[in-house]
Design a protein around this motif. Structure first.
Motif, short mmCIF file in Angstrom:
data_model
loop_
_atom_site.label_atom_id
_atom_site.label_comp_id
_atom_site.label_asym_id
_atom_site.label_seq_id
_atom_site.Cartn_x
_atom_site.Cartn_y
_atom_site.Cartn_z
N VAL A 1 1.49 -2.32 -23.47
CA VAL A 1 1.69 -3.60 -22.80
C VAL A 1 2.11 -3.27 -21.37
CG1 VAL A 1 2.95 -5.77 -22.84
CG2 VAL A 1 2.38 -4.63 -24.98
N GLN A 2 1.23 -3.53 -20.40
CA GLN A 2 1.42 -3.02 -19.05
C GLN A 2 1.66 -4.14 -18.03
OE1 GLN A 2 -1.57 -0.16 -17.85
NE2 GLN A 2 -2.16 0.21 -19.97
N THR A 3 2.53 -3.83 -17.07
CA THR A 3 2.78 -4.71 -15.92
C THR A 3 2.57 -3.86 -14.67
OG1 THR A 3 4.41 -5.97 -17.17
CG2 THR A 3 4.45 -6.19 -14.78
N ARG A 4 1.57 -4.24 -13.85
CA ARG A 4 1.19 -3.40 -12.72
C ARG A 4 1.28 -4.22 -11.42
NH1 ARG A 4 -3.79 0.44 -14.06
NH2 ARG A 4 -5.12 -1.36 -13.70
N ILE A 5 1.74 -3.58 -10.36
CA ILE A 5 1.75 -4.21 -9.05
C ILE A 5 0.72 -3.52 -8.17
CG2 ILE A 5 4.17 -4.81 -9.24
CD1 ILE A 5 4.84 -2.51 -7.38
N SER A 6 0.23 -4.25 -7.16
CA SER A 6 -0.79 -3.63 -6.33
C SER A 6 -0.87 -4.31 -4.98
CB SER A 6 -2.16 -3.71 -7.02
OG SER A 6 -2.69 -5.01 -6.91
N GLN A 7 -1.69 -3.71 -4.15
CA GLN A 7 -1.96 -4.28 -2.83
C GLN A 7 -3.01 -5.38 -2.93
OE1 GLN A 7 -3.82 -1.54 -0.06
NE2 GLN A 7 -2.55 -2.29 1.61
N GLY A 8 -3.94 -5.23 -3.85
CA GLY A 8 -4.99 -6.22 -4.00
C GLY A 8 -5.75 -6.06 -5.28
N GLY B 1 3.12 -26.30 8.44
CA GLY B 1 2.16 -25.21 8.40
C GLY B 1 2.74 -23.98 7.73
N ARG B 2 1.84 -23.09 7.38
CA ARG B 2 2.24 -21.84 6.74
C ARG B 2 1.42 -20.72 7.37
NH1 ARG B 2 1.66 -23.00 1.28
NH2 ARG B 2 -0.44 -22.15 1.20
N LEU B 3 2.11 -19.67 7.78
CA LEU B 3 1.44 -18.57 8.45
C LEU B 3 0.75 -17.69 7.41
CD1 LEU B 3 1.30 -17.82 11.49
CD2 LEU B 3 2.95 -16.02 10.99
N SER B 4 -0.35 -18.22 6.85
CA SER B 4 -1.02 -17.51 5.75
C SER B 4 -2.52 -17.42 5.95
CB SER B 4 -0.73 -18.22 4.42
OG SER B 4 -1.18 -19.56 4.45
N ALA B 5 -2.97 -17.62 7.17
CA ALA B 5 -4.40 -17.50 7.45
C ALA B 5 -4.70 -16.14 8.07
CB ALA B 5 -4.84 -18.60 8.40
N ASP B 6 -5.79 -15.52 7.59
CA ASP B 6 -6.20 -14.21 8.11
C ASP B 6 -7.31 -14.40 9.16
OD1 ASP B 6 -4.48 -13.18 6.29
OD2 ASP B 6 -6.02 -12.47 4.90
N THR C 1 -6.75 -14.96 -1.41
CA THR C 1 -6.32 -14.87 -0.01
C THR C 1 -6.14 -13.39 0.30
OG1 THR C 1 -4.00 -15.07 -0.61
CG2 THR C 1 -5.18 -17.12 -0.16
N ASP C 2 -5.49 -13.10 1.38
CA ASP C 2 -5.24 -11.71 1.81
C ASP C 2 -6.56 -10.95 1.90
OD1 ASP C 2 -4.15 -9.35 2.58
OD2 ASP C 2 -3.18 -8.89 0.67
N PHE C 3 -7.37 -11.38 2.85
CA PHE C 3 -8.67 -10.72 3.06
C PHE C 3 -8.51 -9.32 3.66
CE2 PHE C 3 -9.43 -15.26 2.98
CZ PHE C 3 -10.49 -15.36 2.11
N SER C 4 -7.26 -8.98 4.04
CA SER C 4 -7.02 -7.64 4.56
C SER C 4 -6.91 -6.60 3.45
CB SER C 4 -5.73 -7.61 5.39
OG SER C 4 -4.60 -7.84 4.55
#
Length: 834
Positions: free
Chosen positions: A356-363, A437-442, A580-583
C-alpha cells in the motif's frame, strides 16, 4: 389361712428366712439362721421371681445393645464422609463468592458481537461476515455455546489469518468472574459473564458464558453513540483526530494542527512511503490519505500484489485521475485549509501480499530529480474496509517505523491553517479567485527562432465511437491566438482568438467548438467530438503568431497563459493527472519552448474594473501591480518567503527573491561578512520594475554596522549604505521603482534584536528605523513602515515570530497585508506609471 401366704415376725429367724425364700427345706436340709447372707442372696438370684425378672431384664438389655451397636455403626459411617463433603461445600462457597464479587470487578472491554453457535475461530477473519456484520481487524468476538465448550471465550480478529484469544481473556485470573458488554448484532446491549469457577486451564476446561442482563434503552443509546469505536474514549479520540471535529474547528480558527511532512531525497528519486499487507480474496478495500500541498503538489496512491490500481491527485487544484482493472472508485474531498482526503477503492481478484503505497512527485512522473527539501504534508495513511473507520494498518502516522520509506523522510511538524469553513471551501476558493485572483497561471513561452511551440500530453488511447470533451482556460499575453490540435482518431484543429473572444475549427472528429469569457481576459476554450477509429494520440496546446500557423520565428520571450486543461472521454473524470503546472515533466514541451510557472494572475475580476462595468475610478490600485516584475532584497526574513509569497500572490507581481540570510547592507564590525544585501544588487534582473529593500535588523545587532549620518554615501555606515544601494539599483535596473521597508523589532525574549537594547556602538534599533525613513525621504522613494503599522514587534514575538525574530506564517500574512495596502495606495497615486 395357708402357710405359704403368711409372714410373721413371731417366727424364729430361720423359719422367717425359709418363708421369705419360699423353701422351708432345701434339698432336705433345714437352713439355720447361721447360714450367710451370701448364700441367701445367691439363692434369691438363682431362683424365684427376682431371678426371673433379672433374666428378662438381661435379655432386654442384650437386644437393646445389639440395636444400639447398629445405629452407632451407621452414625460412624456418616461421620466418616463428612470431611469430603465439607471440602466440596467450601469449593462451592468459593465459586459463589467469586461470581458474586464479579459485579465489583471492572468489566472487560466490550465485544463487537457474540455468537452462540460453535463458530470456528479460524473462520473469524477480516472481511468475513458473522451475525450479519462484516468483521474487521481488531474486532472482538465472543463465542458462548449453550452447553459450554473449551473453545468458548473472547477472540480478536487479525488483519490476516484466524482470530486469536484476547490477551485480557486468556488466563484463569482473567476469566473467573469476567463480564463484558456486547456492542452490535443479535445480542447488542446485553451483558455476559463467565460462570466457570477456578481452576481453569484455557483450552482444556469447559468454559460457560451466561447472559447476566438483557439489552436496555440506555445501554443501546450509549453503544450507538460509541459507533464502531471500542469505547467512548476511543470515540472522543476519533472526534479529536486529524479528520475529526476538533481538527475541523482548529482549521476554522486558523490554528496549527499536528501533522507530518514527507520530504523527497536529492537526485533521481521515486519518493515512496509504503506498508505490506495480506489482502483477502474478493474483498473491497479503501486506501485513504489526508494530504496537503507543500513545495510539491502531486500525490499518487498505488496498491500492487494481486491488484494493480493507481490514483493521481492534484493537491493544488483538487483534481484527480485513477486507473486499474480492480479499481472500484476514487474520490477527492476538500476538508478545508487546502487539505484533501484522497481515496481509491479496489476489489481483490485473489488473496496475496500487496504494498500500500503513498508517493509524492513533481508531476506524477517517476523517477524525477528531487532537491532534498521539497515535499507534501500528510496527516494520515489508512487502509480500511468500506463503511468503516478502523485502520487495518498498525498505524496511520507516516512517521511511524511500520512504514518503509524510499527516497523520502517523514518528520513531525505543524501547519498553520487559513481560516476556512470546510463545507464552503470550494465556494470560498472560487470567490477568492474571482475577486482577488490566484497566481496559478503558467506562461507558455515560444522558442527563439523557427519552430512550432506547443505543450502536450502523449499517448491517449481511443476506441471508435468514444465521445470526448477537451477544455482549456487561457489568456493572451504577447501572443493572442491559441490552437488546439489532435491527430486521428480524434482529429481536430481549432483556433481561439484570446483578444476578440472568437473561435473556429475543423476536423473529422469535431462536433462543436466554443469560447466563453470568464472575466479579466480569461476564456474557456471547449471542444467536443467523437473518435473515428482506434489508436493513440495527443491534444496539443499550440501558441500561434498574430497571423498564420506553424512553424514561425519566435523571439524567445513572447507567449500566452494557460491555467488548466481537462480531457474527458465518455463522461469519465479528467484524464489528465496534472491538469495544471504545465512546467512539470508530466507535460511534454516542443523544442525551445519554456514554461514560467505561476507567473500570471488567474481571474481577479476586481483587478480589472471593466469586468464589473466600472471605470478607472473603481480601481483600488490592483491593476497596475498585476504582472509587475518584482525583486525583493533583504535578510533571511525575505529569504524565508513568509511575506514575499503571499504578497506576490495577492498582487499578481512576478517575484525574484534576492534575499541573503544573515546579511547586512553595510560594512560589518563583527565576524559576519560585510555588505551581503548590497552585493546582491548585482543579481537583480535588469528588467525589474519594482525593487523592495528590507534592511536594518542585521546591521543593528548581528553585524553592528556603524550607524553614521544623513548624507553619508558609502557602505562604511548604515546611512551611507542605503544611499549607495539606491545608486546601484538605479544603475542595474533603470526602470525599477524602489521601495524601502523599515525593520521591525524582535520579540521581548530575543537576546539582541529588540528595540530597547543598545548595541556595542551605543545605537538602538529605532535609530536604524529612522535611518531608513530619512534616506527614503532624501532619495524621493517611498517607505512602507512595517515597524510602525504591521503590529509585528517587541510584544508580539510569540504571535507572529517563530523564534522571536523571524516571522511565522501568521506574521508573514500581516507583513504582506501591511505592504499590500501601501502598494495599492502608491498605485492609485500613479507611482507605478511611467
Amino acid at each position: 389361712m395357708a402357710e405359704t401366704g403368711i409372714y410373721s415376725t413371731d417366727l424364729p429367724l430361720v423359719a422367717a428366712l425359709d418363708e421369705v425364700t419360699g423353701n422351708a427345706t432345701i434339698d432336705g436340709i433345714r437352713r439355720s439362721a447361721r447360714q450367710s447372707m451370701t448364700d441367701h442372696a445367691e439363692q434369691i438370684m438363682a431362683d424365684g421371681p427376682i431371678a426371673e425378672a433379672l433374666a428378662a431384664e438381661a435379655a432386654a438389655r442384650a437386644i437393646a445393645d445389639t440395636a444400639l451397636d447398629g445405629r452407632v455403626t451407621a452414625v460412624e459411617d456418616t461421620v466418616g464422609g463428612l470431611p469430603g463433603e465439607m471440602d466440596a461445600l467450601s469449593d462451592r462457597v468459593d465459586a459463589v463468592e467469586a461470581l458474586a464479587l464479579s459485579g465489583v470487578k471492572a468489566p472487560k472491554q466490550s465485544v463487537r458481537l457474540l455468537v452462540t453457535t460453535a463458530t470456528d475461530p479460524a473462520t473469524m477473519t477480516a472481511g468475513s461476515t458473522l451475525d450479519g456484520l462484516t468483521l474487521a481487524a481488531n474486532d472482538r468476538v465472543a463465542r458462548a455455546t449453550a452447553a459450554g465448550a473449551t473453545a468458548d471465550g473472547v477472540y480478536v480478529v487479525q488483519a490476516s489469518g484466524a482470530a486469536i484469544r484476547s490477551t485480557d481473556m486468556d488466563a484463569e485470573t482473567d476469566l473467573v468472574g469476567a463480564r463484558f458488554d456486547v456492542d452490535a448484532g443479535t445480542h447488542a446491549a446485553e451483558t455476559w459473564a463467565v460462570s466457570t469457577a477456578a481452576p481453569i486451564t484455557v483450552g482444556t476446561t469447559v468454559l460457560t458464558l451466561i447472559k447476566t442482563s438483557s439489552a436496555n434503552a440506555t445501554t443501546a443509546e450509549v453503544q450507538a453513540a460509541r459507533g464502531t469505536s471500542p469505547n467512548l474514549g476511543a470515540r472522543l479520540d476519533l472526534l479529536d483526530s486529524s479528520s475529526g471535529v476538533a481538527s475541523t474547528l482548529a482549521q476554522i480558527e486558523g490554528l496549527s494542527i499536528a501533522t507530518a511532512k514527507l520530504t523527497e531525497a536529492a537526485g533521481s528519486v521515486s519518493p515512496n512511503v509504503f506498508r505490506s499487507f495480506s489482502l483477502l480474496n474478493a474483498t473491497t478495500y479503501e486506501h485513504v490519505v489526508v494530504a496537503k500541498a507543500a513545495e510539491r503538489g502531486a500525490l499518487q496512491l498505488t496498491v500492487n500484489g494481486p491488484v494493480s490500481v493507481t490514483g493521481d491527485f492534484d493537491l493544488v487544484n483538487g483534481t484527480y485521475f485513477a486507473t486499474g482493472v480492480q479499481l472500484v472508485s476514487a474520490a477527492m474531498t476538500a476538508i478545508g485549509g487546502g487539505w484533501y482526503e484522497c481515496k481509491i477503492a479496489f476489489l481483490t481478484p485473489a488473496a496475496g501480499s500487496g504494498n500500500v503505497q503513498t508517493r509524492i512527485s513533481q508531476g506524477v512522473v517517476f523517477p524525477y530529480t528531487g532537491d532534498g527539501t521539497s515535499g507534501v504534508y500528510v496527516r494520515s495513511i489508512v487502509l480500511r474496509l468500506p463503511n468503516t473507520t478502523a485502520n487495518l494498518l498498525p498505524s496511520s502516522d507516516p512517521t511511524n517505523a511500520i512504514f518503509t520509506k524510499t527516497n523520502v523522510t517523514a518528520a513531525n511538524t505543524t501547519t498553520a491553517e487559513s481560516r476556512v469553513l470546510p463545507p464552503l471551501q470550494a465556494q470560498v476558493d472560487s470567490i477568492a479567485a474571482l475577486t482577488s485572483g490566484r497566481l496559478s497561471a503558467d506562461k507558455i513561452i515560444e522558442q527563439s527562432g523557427s519552430g512550432s511551440p506547443a505543450v502536450y500530453r502523449s499517448n491517449a488511447s481511443w476506441a471508435v465511437g468514444q465521445t470526448f470533451v477537451f477544455e482549456t482556460i487561457a489568456k493572451k499575453a504577447e501572443r493572442t491566438r491559441l490552437n488546439i490540435f489532435s491527430q486521428a482518431p480524434t482529429n481536430v484543429d481549432c483556433t481561439f482568438d484570446l483578444l476578440n473572444g472568437t473561435c473556429s475549427g475543423s476536423g473529422s472528429a469535431l462536433n462543436t467548438v466554443t469560447i466563453t469569457p470568464l472575466g479579466n481576459g480569461w476564456y474557456r476554450c471547449r471542444i467536443t467530438g467523437t473518435a473515428t477509429g482506434t489508436g493513440s494520440n495527443n491534444f496539443q496546446h499550440r501558441v500561434y503568431p498574430a497571423a498564420g500557423g506553424h512553424p514561425y520565428v519566435g523571439d524567445g520571450v513572447s507567449g500566452l497563459y494557460l491555467q488548466q486543461s481537462y480531457l474527458s472521454t465518455s463522461g469519465s473524470e479528467n484524464r489528465y493527472a496534472i491538469s495544471t503546472d504545465f512546467s512539470s515533466t508530466y507535460w511534454t514541451k516542443a523544442a525551445g519552448v519554456t514554461v514560467s510557472p505561476n507567473s500570471g494572475l488567474y481571474l481577479g475580476l476586481l483587478s480589472d474594473p471593466a469586468n464589473i462595468g466600472g471605470s478607472s475610478a473603481y480601481d483600488d490600485g490592483r491593476a497596475a501591480l498585476v504582472g509587475k516584475k518584482w525583486t525583493a532584497l533583504g535578510t533571511s526574513i525575505t529569504v524565508q518567503a513568509q511575506y514575499t509569497a503571499p504578497l506576490a500572490s495577492s498582487t499578481g507581481m512576478v517575484l525574484t527573491n534576492a534575499g541573503v540570510s544573515g546579511a547586512a547592507i553595510g560594512v560589518s564590525t563583527t565576524a559576519y561578512p560585510s555588505t551581503g544585501i548590497y552585493d546582491a544588487i548585482a543579481t537583480i534582473p535588469t528588467d525589474s520594475e519594482i525593487v523592495t529593500l528590507e534592511a536594518g535588523i542585521n546591521d543593528f545587532w548581528a553585524q553592528e554596522v556603524i550607524l553614521g549620518a544623513l548624507n553619508d554615501t558609502t557602505t562604511a555606515t548604515f546611512y551611507g549604505a542605503l544611499w549607495a544601494a539606491v545608486v546601484a539599483i538605479r544603475a542595474r535596473a533603470p526602470s525599477a521603482k524602489i521601495i524601502f521597508f523599515t525593520p521591525y523589532s524582535g520579540g521581548s525574549a530575543h537576546a539582541s534584536a529588540r528595540i530597547m537594547r543598545a548595541n556595542s556602538h551605543g545605537n538602538t534599533l529605532d535609530q536604524f528605523q529612522k535611518a531608513v525613513r530619512d534616506v527614503a525621504n532624501l532619495t524621493g522613494y517611498p517607505c512602507i513602515d512595517i515597524a510602525g503599522k504591521s503590529g509585528i514587534g517587541y510584544f508580539t514575538g510569540l504571535l507572529y515570530m517563530s523564534d522571536n525574530l523571524h516571522i511565522n506564517a501568521t506574521g508573514g500574512t500581516r507583513y504582506a497585508n501591511c505592504a499590500l495596502d501601501d502598494l495599492r495606495k502608491l498605485s492609485r497615486a500613479g507611482f507605478f506609471g511611467t
